[in-house]
Write a protein that holds these residues in place. Structure first.
Motif, PDB file in Angstrom:
ATOM      1  N   GLN A  84     -14.704   4.354 -36.186  1.00  0.00           N
ATOM      2  CA  GLN A  84     -15.227   4.889 -34.783  1.00  0.00           C
ATOM      3  C   GLN A  84     -15.506   6.385 -34.529  1.00  0.00           C
ATOM      4  O   GLN A  84     -16.786   6.617 -34.113  1.00  0.00           O
ATOM      5  CB  GLN A  84     -14.398   4.343 -33.685  1.00  0.00           C
ATOM      6  CG  GLN A  84     -14.374   2.769 -33.722  1.00  0.00           C
ATOM      7  CD  GLN A  84     -13.437   2.344 -32.446  1.00  0.00           C
ATOM      8  OE1 GLN A  84     -12.542   3.161 -31.964  1.00  0.00           O
ATOM      9  NE2 GLN A  84     -13.127   1.001 -32.459  1.00  0.00           N
ATOM     10  N   VAL A  85     -14.813   6.993 -35.348  1.00  0.00           N
ATOM     11  CA  VAL A  85     -14.952   8.760 -35.391  1.00  0.00           C
ATOM     12  C   VAL A  85     -16.057   9.226 -36.047  1.00  0.00           C
ATOM     13  O   VAL A  85     -16.927   9.737 -35.794  1.00  0.00           O
ATOM     14  CB  VAL A  85     -13.695   9.405 -35.835  1.00  0.00           C
ATOM     15  CG1 VAL A  85     -13.947  10.590 -36.031  1.00  0.00           C
ATOM     16  CG2 VAL A  85     -12.450   9.096 -34.754  1.00  0.00           C
ATOM     17  N   GLU A  86     -16.283   8.281 -37.315  1.00  0.00           N
ATOM     18  CA  GLU A  86     -17.544   8.816 -37.946  1.00  0.00           C
ATOM     19  C   GLU A  86     -18.774   8.253 -37.014  1.00  0.00           C
ATOM     20  O   GLU A  86     -19.733   9.220 -37.206  1.00  0.00           O
ATOM     21  CB  GLU A  86     -17.393   8.225 -39.229  1.00  0.00           C
ATOM     22  CG  GLU A  86     -16.325   8.920 -40.371  1.00  0.00           C
ATOM     23  CD  GLU A  86     -16.253   8.055 -41.506  1.00  0.00           C
ATOM     24  OE1 GLU A  86     -17.083   7.042 -42.025  1.00  0.00           O
ATOM     25  OE2 GLU A  86     -15.341   8.255 -42.608  1.00  0.00           O
ATOM     26  N   GLN A  87     -18.803   7.272 -36.811  1.00  0.00           N
ATOM     27  CA  GLN A  87     -19.969   6.791 -35.783  1.00  0.00           C
ATOM     28  C   GLN A  87     -20.330   7.745 -34.681  1.00  0.00           C
ATOM     29  O   GLN A  87     -21.423   8.248 -34.482  1.00  0.00           O
ATOM     30  CB  GLN A  87     -19.888   5.389 -35.303  1.00  0.00           C
ATOM     31  CG  GLN A  87     -19.747   4.216 -36.499  1.00  0.00           C
ATOM     32  CD  GLN A  87     -19.653   3.087 -35.983  1.00  0.00           C
ATOM     33  OE1 GLN A  87     -19.224   2.771 -34.722  1.00  0.00           O
ATOM     34  NE2 GLN A  87     -19.738   1.980 -36.831  1.00  0.00           N
ATOM     35  N   TRP A  88     -19.256   8.290 -34.003  1.00  0.00           N
ATOM     36  CA  TRP A  88     -19.411   9.121 -32.860  1.00  0.00           C
ATOM     37  C   TRP A  88     -19.819  10.504 -33.397  1.00  0.00           C
ATOM     38  O   TRP A  88     -20.778  11.231 -32.831  1.00  0.00           O
ATOM     39  CB  TRP A  88     -18.064   9.212 -32.233  1.00  0.00           C
ATOM     40  CG  TRP A  88     -18.201  10.333 -30.996  1.00  0.00           C
ATOM     41  CD1 TRP A  88     -18.645  10.240 -29.962  1.00  0.00           C
ATOM     42  CD2 TRP A  88     -17.535  11.608 -31.262  1.00  0.00           C
ATOM     43  NE1 TRP A  88     -18.633  11.319 -29.203  1.00  0.00           N
ATOM     44  CE2 TRP A  88     -17.742  12.335 -30.057  1.00  0.00           C
ATOM     45  CE3 TRP A  88     -16.887  12.269 -32.452  1.00  0.00           C
ATOM     46  CZ2 TRP A  88     -17.317  13.611 -29.777  1.00  0.00           C
ATOM     47  CZ3 TRP A  88     -16.412  13.572 -32.149  1.00  0.00           C
ATOM     48  CH2 TRP A  88     -16.779  14.217 -30.983  1.00  0.00           C
ATOM     49  N   TRP A  89     -19.266  10.930 -34.438  1.00  0.00           N
ATOM     50  CA  TRP A  89     -19.629  12.056 -35.007  1.00  0.00           C
ATOM     51  C   TRP A  89     -21.105  12.123 -35.781  1.00  0.00           C
ATOM     52  O   TRP A  89     -22.049  13.154 -35.421  1.00  0.00           O
ATOM     53  CB  TRP A  89     -18.843  12.412 -36.266  1.00  0.00           C
ATOM     54  CG  TRP A  89     -18.851  13.887 -36.877  1.00  0.00           C
ATOM     55  CD1 TRP A  89     -19.388  14.251 -38.007  1.00  0.00           C
ATOM     56  CD2 TRP A  89     -18.479  15.125 -36.266  1.00  0.00           C
ATOM     57  NE1 TRP A  89     -19.236  15.773 -38.213  1.00  0.00           N
ATOM     58  CE2 TRP A  89     -18.691  16.063 -37.145  1.00  0.00           C
ATOM     59  CE3 TRP A  89     -17.626  15.365 -34.885  1.00  0.00           C
ATOM     60  CZ2 TRP A  89     -18.463  17.474 -36.736  1.00  0.00           C
ATOM     61  CZ3 TRP A  89     -17.234  16.414 -34.735  1.00  0.00           C
ATOM     62  CH2 TRP A  89     -17.514  17.538 -35.521  1.00  0.00           C
ATOM     63  N   ASN A  90     -21.570  11.126 -36.244  1.00  0.00           N
ATOM     64  CA  ASN A  90     -22.906  11.055 -36.917  1.00  0.00           C
ATOM     65  C   ASN A  90     -24.006  10.995 -35.363  1.00  0.00           C
ATOM     66  O   ASN A  90     -25.135  11.371 -35.649  1.00  0.00           O
ATOM     67  CB  ASN A  90     -23.253   9.731 -37.441  1.00  0.00           C
ATOM     68  CG  ASN A  90     -22.543   9.854 -38.991  1.00  0.00           C
ATOM     69  OD1 ASN A  90     -22.201  11.260 -39.263  1.00  0.00           O
ATOM     70  ND2 ASN A  90     -22.037   8.766 -39.461  1.00  0.00           N
ATOM     71  N   SER A  91     -23.699  10.364 -34.369  1.00  0.00           N
ATOM     72  CA  SER A  91     -24.454  10.133 -33.327  1.00  0.00           C
ATOM     73  C   SER A  91     -24.552  11.646 -32.598  1.00  0.00           C
ATOM     74  O   SER A  91     -25.644  12.018 -32.000  1.00  0.00           O
ATOM     75  CB  SER A  91     -23.966   9.105 -32.238  1.00  0.00           C
ATOM     76  OG  SER A  91     -22.393   9.522 -31.744  1.00  0.00           O
ATOM     77  N   ASN A  92     -23.566  12.167 -32.675  1.00  0.00           N
ATOM     78  CA  ASN A  92     -23.596  13.643 -32.000  1.00  0.00           C
ATOM     79  C   ASN A  92     -24.539  14.589 -33.161  1.00  0.00           C
ATOM     80  O   ASN A  92     -25.373  15.424 -32.459  1.00  0.00           O
ATOM     81  CB  ASN A  92     -22.249  14.484 -32.153  1.00  0.00           C
ATOM     82  CG  ASN A  92     -21.233  13.836 -30.849  1.00  0.00           C
ATOM     83  OD1 ASN A  92     -21.809  13.160 -29.872  1.00  0.00           O
ATOM     84  ND2 ASN A  92     -20.074  13.959 -31.003  1.00  0.00           N
ATOM     85  N   LEU A  93     -24.385  14.253 -34.184  1.00  0.00           N
ATOM     86  CA  LEU A  93     -25.515  14.814 -35.287  1.00  0.00           C
ATOM     87  C   LEU A  93     -26.935  14.480 -35.026  1.00  0.00           C
ATOM     88  O   LEU A  93     -27.831  15.393 -34.824  1.00  0.00           O
ATOM     89  CB  LEU A  93     -25.004  14.785 -36.730  1.00  0.00           C
ATOM     90  CG  LEU A  93     -26.065  15.121 -37.633  1.00  0.00           C
ATOM     91  CD1 LEU A  93     -26.146  16.469 -37.768  1.00  0.00           C
ATOM     92  CD2 LEU A  93     -25.670  14.551 -39.204  1.00  0.00           C
ATOM     93  N   HIS A  94     -27.037  13.189 -34.637  1.00  0.00           N
ATOM     94  CA  HIS A  94     -28.432  13.075 -34.327  1.00  0.00           C
ATOM     95  C   HIS A  94     -29.010  13.409 -33.031  1.00  0.00           C
ATOM     96  O   HIS A  94     -30.019  13.936 -32.777  1.00  0.00           O
ATOM     97  CB  HIS A  94     -28.545  11.477 -34.241  1.00  0.00           C
ATOM     98  CG  HIS A  94     -30.134  10.824 -33.780  1.00  0.00           C
ATOM     99  ND1 HIS A  94     -31.104  10.965 -34.656  1.00  0.00           N
ATOM    100  CD2 HIS A  94     -30.301  10.130 -32.495  1.00  0.00           C
ATOM    101  CE1 HIS A  94     -32.036  10.463 -34.071  1.00  0.00           C
ATOM    102  NE2 HIS A  94     -31.512   9.941 -32.933  1.00  0.00           N
ATOM    103  N   LEU A  95     -27.979  13.730 -32.016  1.00  0.00           N
ATOM    104  CA  LEU A  95     -28.221  14.235 -30.761  1.00  0.00           C
ATOM    105  C   LEU A  95     -28.460  15.545 -30.683  1.00  0.00           C
ATOM    106  O   LEU A  95     -29.422  16.267 -30.072  1.00  0.00           O
ATOM    107  CB  LEU A  95     -27.023  13.884 -29.801  1.00  0.00           C
ATOM    108  CG  LEU A  95     -27.062  12.447 -29.391  1.00  0.00           C
ATOM    109  CD1 LEU A  95     -25.849  12.335 -28.412  1.00  0.00           C
ATOM    110  CD2 LEU A  95     -28.043  12.058 -28.580  1.00  0.00           C
ATOM    111  N   ALA A  96     -27.652  16.189 -31.731  1.00  0.00           N
ATOM    112  CA  ALA A  96     -28.059  17.590 -31.921  1.00  0.00           C
ATOM    113  C   ALA A  96     -29.407  18.118 -32.471  1.00  0.00           C
ATOM    114  O   ALA A  96     -30.167  18.997 -32.146  1.00  0.00           O
ATOM    115  CB  ALA A  96     -26.864  18.256 -32.767  1.00  0.00           C
TER     116      ALA A  96
END
Length: 403
Positions: A84-96
Motif C-alpha cells: 500500500q505504501v509503494e502504491q501511494w508513493w508511486n501515485s505521488n510520483l505520478h501526481l508530481a
C-alpha cells in the motif's frame, strides 16, 4: 464589364475549371511580398523550434523528477502495508510529474506566443536588413535606366557574399553597356562628321552650277532639286551629330537662366512662325539651373520648332512657359494642331519617328527633334513628358533640377 460570355464552345486553351486548394494557396502566397514571406518563414521556423524545445523540456521534466524521486524504504514494514505504501508513493510520483508538466505548459505556452510575436517583429527587421542591398541595387538600376550609364555604379560594400557578387556582376554589366553605348555614339558622331565634307563639296558644286549664266533651265531645276536634297541631308547629319553629343556626359556646366534661353529660342523662330501663320505666346519667368547653355537652347528651339511645324494651317497657336513649380525647373511648350493619340505619344521621342508619317516622308524633317530634346534633358538629369492637348496638339513638359 465583367467576365466574357462565350457564345458557343469555349475557345482553345480556355481553363474554366475551378482551381484546386493547392492552386489557391499558391496564388495567395505568390501575392505576398518577399519581405513578408521571409518574415513569416522566420516566425514559423522559430515557432516550430520553440514547440520542439518545449516538447523536449516537457519530457525531460518527467524524467528528471522520476530519476530524483527517492525510493520508499518498506523493508521493515509488513508485506500488505508495504504494498500500500509503494502504491501511494508511486501515485505521488505520478501526481508530481503531472503537476510539474502542467505547470510548465501553463507558463510556457503564453511565453512561447509572446516570444513568437517578438520573433515576427525581429524577423521583419532582419528581412528588411537582408533585402536592403537588393533595394539599393533596384534603386540604382531604376535611376540608371533614365540616365547615360556614365559614372554611377552600385558599389556595394561588405563581405564577399552572394549579394556583393550580384552587385559586382551588375556593375560590370553596366560598365560593358556604357562602353558599348559610348562606342556606338562615337561611331555615329564620326560617321556624321565624315559625311559632312562630301555634302559640303556637293553643295558648293551645285551652287557654282546654278550661278553659271549659260546653264539651261532644266539644269537649274535639277540643280535646285539636288540642292534641296543636299540641304536635307546636311540637316540630318547635323541632327545626328547633335544627338550623339547630347547623349554624352556634359562637358560644359554653367549657371543658366532658362528664361533667357527660351527668349533667345523664341526670337529666332518668330519669323518662321509668322510665315506659317502661327501665333507664339510666352509666359517666361526666371528659373536657374546648371548645364550646357547651347544644348538647352537647342532643346527649347526644337520644342518650339516642332510646335510650329505640326500645327494648324491657319490661326495656329503656340504657348511657351518657363518657371519654378514645386521646387523643380519647368519648361512647357503647348500647341494647337492635329489630334495625337495617347498611345503614339511615347514613340514620338524615338529617332526617325513622326506622327502619321513613314520614314521616307521628309516634308517636315527627319524625326530627330524630340529625340534630341530627350537626350539633352537626360544629360542634365531631368525628364521630359508629353500628353495630348484637348482639342488637338501636344503639351510637352521638361523638368530640370534647379540650381
Amino acid at each position: 464589364t465583367g467576365p466574357p460570355a462565350w457564345d458557343g464552345p469555349p475557345p482553345p486553351g480556355d481553363t474554366s475549371s475551378s482551381p484546386t486548394p493547392l492552386e489557391r494557396l499558391h496564388t495567395t502566397v505568390s501575392r505576398i511580398s518577399i519581405r513578408w514571406r521571409l518574415t513569416i518563414t522566420y516566425g514559423v521556423l522559430f515557432f516550430i523550434a520553440g514547440v520542439l524545445l518545449l516538447f523536449v523540456i516537457y519530457m525531460m521534466v518527467g524524467w528528471a523528477i522520476e530519476s530524483a524521486w527517492p525510493v520508499a524504504d518498506t523493508s521493515e514494514m509488513p508485506q500488505d502495508f508495504a504494498v500500500q505504501v509503494e502504491q501511494w508513493w508511486n501515485s505521488n510520483l505520478h501526481l508530481a510529474v503531472t503537476g510539474a508538466r502542467k505547470a510548465l505548459l501553463t507558463r510556457s505556452v503564453p511565453a512561447l506566443a509572446g516570444v513568437g510575436i517578438l520573433a515576427i517583429i525581429i524577423g521583419y527587421l532582419v528581412a528588411d536588413r537582408a533585402l536592403r542591398p537588393i533595394q539599393q541595387m533596384t534603386t540604382t538600376a531604376r535611376r540608371l535606366s533614365d540616365s547615360t550609364l556614365a559614372h554611377e555604379r552600385i558599389g556595394l560594400e561588405g563581405p564577399d557574399d552572394e549579394l556583393k557578387e550580384l552587385a559586382d556582376t551588375f556593375d560590370a554589366m553596366l560598365t560593358r553597356l556604357n562602353v558599348a553605348f559610348d562606342t556606338q555614339r562615337r561611331f555615329v558622331a564620326n560617321a556624321s562628321h565624315e559625311l559632312r565634307t562630301p555634302l559640303t563639296i556637293n553643295r558648293t558644286v551645285l551652287e557654282i552650277a546654278l550661278g553659271d549664266p549659260q546653264a539651261s533651265e532644266d539644269l537649274k531645276a535639277l540643280g535646285r532639286t539636288l540642292l534641296e536634297v543636299n540641304a536635307r541631308n546636311e540637316r540630318l547629319i547635323e541632327g545626328l551629330l547633335l544627338l550623339a553629343r547630347s547623349e554624352r556626359e556634359l562637358s560644359v556646366r554653367k549657371p543658366v537662366d532658362v528664361k533667357d534661353v527660351a527668349e533667345t529660342a523664341v526670337e529666332q523662330l518668330v519669323p518662321r512662325a509668322k510665315e506659317a501663320g502661327v501665333t507664339v505666346t510666352t509666359e517666361l519667368q526666371s528659373a536657374e539651373t546648371v548645364g550646357d547653355p547651347v544644348l538647352l537652347e537647342r532643346c527649347v528651339s526644337n520644342l518650339v520648332e516642332n510646335a510650329i511645324k505640326h500645327n494648324l494651317p491657319d490661326d495656329g497657336r503656340v504657348w511657351v512657359r518657363t518657371g519654378m513649380v514645386e521646387g523643380a525647373l519647368v519648361v512647357q511648350v503647348a500647341n494647337t494642331g492635329p489630334h495625337v493619340p495617347a498611345y503614339e505619344v511615347n514613340s514620338l521621342f524615338e529617332p526617325f519617328r513622326r506622327l502619321n508619317a513613314e520614314r521616307i516622308d521628309s516634308s517636315k524633317g527627319a524625326g530627330l527633334g524630340l529625340s534630341i530634346v530627350r537626350a539633352v534633358v537626360r544629360a542634365h538629369g531631368g525628364n521630359v513628358a508629353a500628353v495630348p492637348r484637348d482639342g488637338g496638339g501636344l503639351v510637352v513638359t521638361v523638368r530640370l533640377q534647379s540650381r
